[in-house]
Design a protein around this motif. Structure first.
Motif, PDB file in Angstrom:
ATOM      1  N   ASN A  76      -9.534 -16.207  -6.861  1.00 56.19           N
ATOM      2  CA  ASN A  76      -9.438 -16.025  -5.418  1.00 56.19           C
ATOM      3  C   ASN A  76      -8.326 -16.914  -4.891  1.00 56.19           C
ATOM      4  O   ASN A  76      -8.446 -18.139  -4.892  1.00 56.19           O
ATOM      5  N   GLY A 106      -7.146 -16.422  -1.736  1.00 53.93           N
ATOM      6  CA  GLY A 106      -7.112 -16.187  -0.291  1.00 53.93           C
ATOM      7  C   GLY A 106      -6.592 -14.800   0.005  1.00 53.93           C
ATOM      8  O   GLY A 106      -7.347 -13.835  -0.006  1.00 53.93           O
ATOM      9  N   LEU A 107      -5.294 -14.666   0.222  1.00 52.80           N
ATOM     10  CA  LEU A 107      -4.709 -13.363   0.516  1.00 52.80           C
ATOM     11  C   LEU A 107      -4.686 -12.450  -0.704  1.00 52.80           C
ATOM     12  O   LEU A 107      -4.650 -11.231  -0.574  1.00 52.80           O
ATOM     13  N   ILE A 108      -4.698 -13.054  -1.885  1.00 49.48           N
ATOM     14  CA  ILE A 108      -4.661 -12.289  -3.135  1.00 49.48           C
ATOM     15  C   ILE A 108      -5.904 -12.637  -3.943  1.00 49.48           C
ATOM     16  O   ILE A 108      -6.210 -13.821  -4.147  1.00 49.48           O
ATOM     17  N   THR A 109      -6.613 -11.605  -4.394  1.00 51.10           N
ATOM     18  CA  THR A 109      -7.759 -11.787  -5.274  1.00 51.10           C
ATOM     19  C   THR A 109      -7.555 -10.903  -6.493  1.00 51.10           C
ATOM     20  O   THR A 109      -7.158  -9.746  -6.368  1.00 51.10           O
ATOM     21  N   ARG A 134      -6.773  -7.403  -4.724  1.00 59.01           N
ATOM     22  CA  ARG A 134      -6.454  -7.270  -3.304  1.00 59.01           C
ATOM     23  C   ARG A 134      -5.165  -8.045  -3.093  1.00 59.01           C
ATOM     24  O   ARG A 134      -5.152  -9.245  -3.383  1.00 59.01           O
TER      25      ARG A 134
END
Length: 149
Positions: free
Chosen positions: A56, A58-61, A83
């Motif tokens: 994880n 934050g903006l990218i998982t 994501r």
């Protein structure tokens, strides 16, 4: 699709470098990572073949599966879910004994699924190259510390 290749020679034995790199939960030591967890342990060892890790940022998982694990020379992974949504053809990290240490070569091939985000692939490639370099710097610190212990 973009291909990223990052190479670093680390002044530590191959076994220490491989172990430091494949300790998946230590990815959380990186400043841009909120958490890194092994959610499915590997078949023969926690971080080995078949392990699934979730990183994880934050903006990218990323949800990644370890698809090859040949201690201490090779680890491959595939991003199974992410994501933002992405296509991932290859994640390969090779470890080779070299004069004075271990040469690590990290290769990934990816693309973004969204046509809107696809224009941002070059920026994602630059960001991932920087993240890979930071990760290998962290691996180097841990492997060198283990060698000195």
């Amino acid at each position: 699709m973009k291909t990223i290749v990052v190479t670093k020679t680390i002044k530590a034995p191959i076994e220490h470098v491989f172990e430091a790199y494949t300790d998946h939960e230590r990815l959380a030591d990186l400043p841009m990572v909120i958490s890194a967890k092994v959610v499915v342990p590997g078949k023969t060892e926690k971080n080995g073949l078949g392990a699934v890790r979730v990183v994880n940022g934050g903006l990218i998982t990323l949800r990644e599966e370890i698809t090859a694990f040949e201690r201490p020379h090779l680890m491959e992974y595939r991003i199974r879910d992410s994501r933002p949504r992405s296509e991932h053809e290859l994640g390969r990290v090779e470890f080779v004994e070299a004069p004075g240490g271990t040469k690590v070569t990290w290769t990934t091939v990816f693309g973004l699924r969204s046509p809107l985000l696809a224009v941002a692939e070059p920026a994602f490639a630059l960001a991932f190259r920087a993240i890979f370099k930071m990760t290998l710097d962290q691996v180097a610190k841990r492997a060198i510390a283990e060698t000195a212990a």
